[in-house]
Design a protein around this motif. Structure first.
Motif, PDB file in Angstrom:
ATOM      1  N   LEU A  79    -133.923 -58.959  -6.137  1.00 14.52           N
ATOM      2  CA  LEU A  79    -133.117 -59.068  -7.354  1.00 14.52           C
ATOM      3  C   LEU A  79    -133.715 -60.125  -8.275  1.00 14.52           C
ATOM      4  N   HIS A  80    -133.757 -59.791  -9.563  1.00 19.06           N
ATOM      5  CA  HIS A  80    -134.199 -60.743 -10.578  1.00 19.06           C
ATOM      6  C   HIS A  80    -133.659 -60.286 -11.924  1.00 19.06           C
ATOM      7  N   ASP A  81    -133.855 -61.111 -12.934  1.00 22.23           N
ATOM      8  CA  ASP A  81    -133.248 -60.867 -14.244  1.00 22.23           C
ATOM      9  C   ASP A  81    -133.717 -59.595 -14.938  1.00 22.23           C
ATOM     10  N   GLU A  82    -134.805 -58.995 -14.501  1.00 22.32           N
ATOM     11  CA  GLU A  82    -135.307 -57.775 -15.141  1.00 22.32           C
ATOM     12  C   GLU A  82    -134.958 -56.496 -14.385  1.00 22.32           C
ATOM     13  N   VAL A  83    -134.201 -56.593 -13.306  1.00 22.70           N
ATOM     14  CA  VAL A  83    -133.774 -55.400 -12.569  1.00 22.70           C
ATOM     15  C   VAL A  83    -132.755 -54.653 -13.431  1.00 22.70           C
ATOM     16  N   PRO A  84    -132.992 -53.359 -13.708  1.00 20.71           N
ATOM     17  CA  PRO A  84    -132.023 -52.602 -14.503  1.00 20.71           C
ATOM     18  C   PRO A  84    -130.644 -52.595 -13.844  1.00 20.71           C
ATOM     19  N   GLY A  85    -129.609 -52.886 -14.624  1.00 18.39           N
ATOM     20  CA  GLY A  85    -128.244 -52.877 -14.111  1.00 18.39           C
ATOM     21  C   GLY A  85    -127.883 -54.058 -13.227  1.00 18.39           C
ATOM     22  N   ILE A  86    -128.661 -55.140 -13.302  1.00  7.03           N
ATOM     23  CA  ILE A  86    -128.422 -56.296 -12.424  1.00  7.03           C
ATOM     24  C   ILE A  86    -127.013 -56.862 -12.591  1.00  7.03           C
ATOM     25  N   SER A  87    -126.511 -56.933 -13.803  1.00  6.87           N
ATOM     26  CA  SER A  87    -125.165 -57.496 -14.021  1.00  6.87           C
ATOM     27  C   SER A  87    -124.105 -56.652 -13.328  1.00  6.87           C
ATOM     28  N   GLU A  88    -124.207 -55.337 -13.452  1.00  8.21           N
ATOM     29  CA  GLU A  88    -123.247 -54.440 -12.810  1.00  8.21           C
ATOM     30  C   GLU A  88    -123.360 -54.532 -11.287  1.00  8.21           C
ATOM     31  N   MET A  89    -124.577 -54.632 -10.793  1.00 12.80           N
ATOM     32  CA  MET A  89    -124.805 -54.741  -9.359  1.00 12.80           C
ATOM     33  C   MET A  89    -124.158 -56.010  -8.800  1.00 12.80           C
ATOM     34  N   LEU A  90    -124.408 -57.133  -9.482  1.00 14.00           N
ATOM     35  CA  LEU A  90    -123.848 -58.404  -9.023  1.00 14.00           C
ATOM     36  C   LEU A  90    -122.329 -58.430  -9.157  1.00 14.00           C
ATOM     37  N   ALA A  91    -121.783 -57.723 -10.150  1.00 12.52           N
ATOM     38  CA  ALA A  91    -120.335 -57.708 -10.371  1.00 12.52           C
ATOM     39  C   ALA A  91    -119.592 -57.087  -9.190  1.00 12.52           C
ATOM     40  N   LYS A  92    -120.267 -56.282  -8.393  1.00 12.78           N
ATOM     41  CA  LYS A  92    -119.628 -55.684  -7.203  1.00 12.78           C
ATOM     42  C   LYS A  92    -119.393 -56.730  -6.114  1.00 12.78           C
ATOM     43  N   PHE A  93    -120.191 -57.777  -6.138  1.00  6.79           N
ATOM     44  CA  PHE A  93    -120.161 -58.728  -5.026  1.00  6.79           C
ATOM     45  C   PHE A  93    -119.760 -60.141  -5.418  1.00  6.79           C
ATOM     46  N   ASP A  94    -119.530 -60.412  -6.713  1.00 11.44           N
ATOM     47  CA  ASP A  94    -119.200 -61.785  -7.116  1.00 11.44           C
ATOM     48  C   ASP A  94    -117.698 -62.070  -7.097  1.00 11.44           C
ATOM     49  N   LYS A  95    -116.914 -61.106  -6.603  1.00 14.19           N
ATOM     50  CA  LYS A  95    -115.475 -61.303  -6.401  1.00 14.19           C
ATOM     51  C   LYS A  95    -115.198 -61.353  -4.897  1.00 14.19           C
ATOM     52  N   LEU A  96    -114.152 -62.049  -4.527  1.00 15.50           N
ATOM     53  CA  LEU A  96    -113.813 -62.190  -3.114  1.00 15.50           C
ATOM     54  C   LEU A  96    -113.635 -60.818  -2.470  1.00 15.50           C
ATOM     55  N   HIS A  97    -114.321 -60.610  -1.343  1.00 12.65           N
ATOM     56  CA  HIS A  97    -114.243 -59.344  -0.637  1.00 12.65           C
ATOM     57  C   HIS A  97    -114.605 -59.551   0.838  1.00 12.65           C
ATOM     58  N   ILE A  98    -114.412 -58.505   1.599  1.00  6.98           N
ATOM     59  CA  ILE A  98    -114.853 -58.463   2.996  1.00  6.98           C
ATOM     60  C   ILE A  98    -115.678 -57.191   3.172  1.00  6.98           C
ATOM     61  N   HIS A  99    -116.366 -57.109   4.287  1.00  3.53           N
ATOM     62  CA  HIS A  99    -117.006 -55.875   4.743  1.00  3.53           C
ATOM     63  C   HIS A  99    -116.496 -55.625   6.153  1.00  3.53           C
ATOM     64  N   THR A 100    -116.463 -54.365   6.567  1.00  2.00           N
ATOM     65  CA  THR A 100    -116.001 -54.042   7.917  1.00  2.00           C
ATOM     66  C   THR A 100    -117.118 -54.175   8.950  1.00  2.00           C
ATOM     67  N   ASP A 101    -118.315 -54.524   8.496  1.00  2.00           N
ATOM     68  CA  ASP A 101    -119.433 -54.827   9.388  1.00  2.00           C
ATOM     69  C   ASP A 101    -119.948 -56.213   9.002  1.00  2.00           C
ATOM     70  N   GLU A 102    -120.670 -56.852   9.885  1.00  2.00           N
ATOM     71  CA  GLU A 102    -121.204 -58.159   9.535  1.00  2.00           C
ATOM     72  C   GLU A 102    -122.240 -58.030   8.420  1.00  2.00           C
ATOM     73  N   GLU A 103    -122.411 -59.102   7.662  1.00  2.00           N
ATOM     74  CA  GLU A 103    -123.411 -59.154   6.601  1.00  2.00           C
ATOM     75  C   GLU A 103    -124.453 -60.175   7.020  1.00  2.00           C
ATOM     76  N   VAL A 104    -125.699 -59.722   7.117  1.00  2.00           N
ATOM     77  CA  VAL A 104    -126.762 -60.571   7.629  1.00  2.00           C
ATOM     78  C   VAL A 104    -127.897 -60.618   6.605  1.00  2.00           C
ATOM     79  N   ARG A 105    -128.305 -61.829   6.231  1.00  2.00           N
ATOM     80  CA  ARG A 105    -129.363 -62.008   5.240  1.00  2.00           C
ATOM     81  C   ARG A 105    -130.356 -63.072   5.698  1.00  2.00           C
ATOM     82  N   TYR A 106    -131.632 -62.743   5.509  1.00  2.00           N
ATOM     83  CA  TYR A 106    -132.719 -63.700   5.718  1.00  2.00           C
ATOM     84  C   TYR A 106    -133.390 -63.850   4.354  1.00  2.00           C
TER      85      TYR A 106
END
Length: 177
Positions: A79-106
């Protein structure tokens, strides 16, 4: 190296960060990314072939995590500032939420912010290159990029079906809002 930012305190010491996150039920590790990947990771964006090259260069880590935690799949998000639709993509995850599976990031390049409300307490985890974080299923969290607007992260999955965010009313989980 991750940094914890709470209402009245900032925690930066690696051992204290790990202890705080462990107490909150989160897994945190710090892994050095291979120097052989530095040149490709320094690029803003990556082609599909370059993403595969990066994942191949990190196969040893995936093999270890498969054995230890049972992950079955991985991918690379860039992800970076030139990715098309980045604002919409981030808007899905910048509000409090849960997932029914664990979220793992490296995090292998760039930086971002995971926010949490756990046990009624709000805090942020500022992650950067080398940080590995595992968020258990049904944990209240959000994610956003920081001011650098750039991150590369390997995602690890046991099951991709738990990836739709389930939004949570913050007022119902935050103590002393």
């Amino acid at each position: 190296m991750a940094t914890i930012v709470k209402k009245q305190e900032t925690i930066q010491d690696k051992d204290q960060v790990k202890a705080f996150l462990t107490k909150k039920g989160l897994v945190y590790e710090s892994y050095k990314t291979p120097e052989s990947l530095d040149l490709i990771l320094s690029q803003k964006g990556l082609s599909d072939a370059e993403k595969e090259e990066v994942l191949s260069g990190l196969e040893y880590r995936f093999d270890q995590l498969k054995k230890e935690h049972g992950y079955k799949a991985n991918d690379l998000v860039v992800l970076h500032d030139e990715v098309p639709g980045i604002s919409e993509m981030l808007a899905k995850f910048d509000k409090l939420h849960i997932h029914t599976d664990e979220e793992v990031r490296y995090i292998i390049d760039g930086s971002g912010i995971f926010g949490f409300i756990i046990d009624g307490e709000r805090f942020e985890v500022h992650v950067g290159k080398g940080d590995f974080i595992s968020i258990p299923a049904n944990t209240n969290h959000w994610f956003t990029l920081d001011k650098n607007l750039r991150i590369k992260a390997v995602r690890y999955f046991k099951d991709n079906s738990g990836w739709t965010p389930v939004y949570v009313d913050e007022s119902k989980v935050l103590v002393n809002a």
